[in-house]
Design an enzyme around this catalytic site. Structure first.
Site, PDB file in Angstrom:
ATOM      1  N   SER A  51       4.309  -2.154  -2.144  1.00 32.16           N
ATOM      2  CA  SER A  51       5.461  -1.263  -2.258  1.00 32.16           C
ATOM      3  C   SER A  51       6.778  -1.939  -1.899  1.00 32.16           C
ATOM      4  CB  SER A  51       5.263  -0.033  -1.363  1.00 32.16           C
ATOM      5  OG  SER A  51       5.045  -0.417  -0.012  1.00 32.16           O
ATOM      6  N   GLY A  88       0.886   0.344  -2.240  1.00 26.73           N
ATOM      7  CA  GLY A  88      -0.424   0.521  -1.631  1.00 26.73           C
ATOM      8  C   GLY A  88      -1.386  -0.621  -1.875  1.00 26.73           C
ATOM      9  N   ASN A 117      -0.519  -3.945   3.791  1.00 23.55           N
ATOM     10  CA  ASN A 117      -1.394  -2.771   3.709  1.00 23.55           C
ATOM     11  C   ASN A 117      -2.767  -3.039   4.322  1.00 23.55           C
ATOM     12  OD1 ASN A 117       0.290  -0.774   2.439  1.00 23.55           O
ATOM     13  ND2 ASN A 117       0.183  -2.022   0.585  1.00 23.55           N
ATOM     14  N   ASP A 198      10.759   7.265   6.169  1.00 25.35           N
ATOM     15  CA  ASP A 198       9.383   7.043   6.650  1.00 25.35           C
ATOM     16  C   ASP A 198       9.300   5.939   7.690  1.00 25.35           C
ATOM     17  OD1 ASP A 198       9.698   4.711   5.184  1.00 25.35           O
ATOM     18  OD2 ASP A 198       8.231   5.230   3.644  1.00 25.35           O
ATOM     19  N   HIS A 201       9.436   1.729   4.817  1.00 26.67           N
ATOM     20  CA  HIS A 201       9.972   1.040   3.639  1.00 26.67           C
ATOM     21  C   HIS A 201      11.468   0.808   3.750  1.00 26.67           C
ATOM     22  CE1 HIS A 201       6.196   2.889   2.172  1.00 26.67           C
ATOM     23  NE2 HIS A 201       6.110   1.745   1.495  1.00 26.67           N
TER      24      HIS A 201
END
Length: 226
Positions: A51, A88, A117, A198, A201
């Site tokens: 991502s 992801g 991840n 979040d 990111h």
């Protein structure tokens, strides 16, 4: 018949001077032309990431990969970019997808931005390392140059895990003689204002800084002979 040797000598000297000047100019043109062609020869860049490279949460064109394409145009470097990043994505997924990407696009440079991840999911460090190693090997077998993007994770994942995770990127780069960006989020990770809501990111403002971290290591790979 009387020959003026002084005149003949002067003509010959002038001719030699002109010849040398023309020769130097021609040599300079050849060298410049060679350097330009070596620098601007088309070299496809394949970005295999997650991502952080897939513009998650950003408007189209705000991510570092798109910013890189604009920078290449500014630098007059012909290098098409294939962004095969998926939000992801893990090293296992990247390893599975890479062979077909190499066969399809035949990239000259492969940028591997994976591993974060794996850490977020608490996956085995040994597996992460082996997957990255396998991807590097596949790319090198396909005659591509490698740029490995290093990552770090917050200390709340445990001191030992955090240190070992950070260390595996430089270890692999040294082992495989690959180029390395030590930490993708250098100058970003410690600034909360550069992250989306979040807190994971980076936002649009952060991505030019991310490119600034990557470009110094990527640029030499675009020059022929490196």
């Amino acid at each position: 018949m009387r020959i003026d040797f002084r005149f003949s000598y002067q003509v010959e000297s002038k001719f030699k001077t002109i010849f040398k000047t023309v020769l130097r100019a021609a040599t300079l043109v050849v060298i410049t032309s060679f350097a330009t062609s070596a620098y601007s020869a088309s070299k496809t860049i394949l970005v295999l990431g997650d991502s952080l490279s897939a513009e998650y949460g950003l408007a189209r064109g705000e991510g570092w990969v798109n910013l890189l394409q604009k920078k290449l145009a500014t630098e007059k470097i012909t290098a098409p970019i294939i962004n095969a990043s998926i939000s992801g994505e893990t090293t296992s997924g990247g390893k599975a997808r890479l062979p077909s990407l190499l066969a399809k696009h035949q990239p000259a440079i492969v940028v591997i931005e994976l591993g974060a991840n794996d850490a977020l999911r608490g996956l085995s460090l040994a597996a992460t390392q082996e997957n990255l190693r396998a991807m590097i090997k596949s790319a090198k077998t396909a005659k591509a140059k490698i740029l490995l993007i290093g990552m770090q994770i917050p200390p709340n994942y445990g001191s030992d895990y955090t240190k070992q995770f950070s260390a595996l990127f430089p270890k692999l780069a040294q082992e495989t003689k690959s180029s390395l960006v030590p930490f993708m989020l250098q100058g970003v990770a410690d600034k909360t204002e550069l992250f989306q809501a979040d807190r994971i990111h980076p936002n649009a403002e952060a991505h030019p800084r991310i490119l600034d971290n990557i470009w110094p290591q990527l640029k030499p790979l675009l020059i022929s002979g490196k």
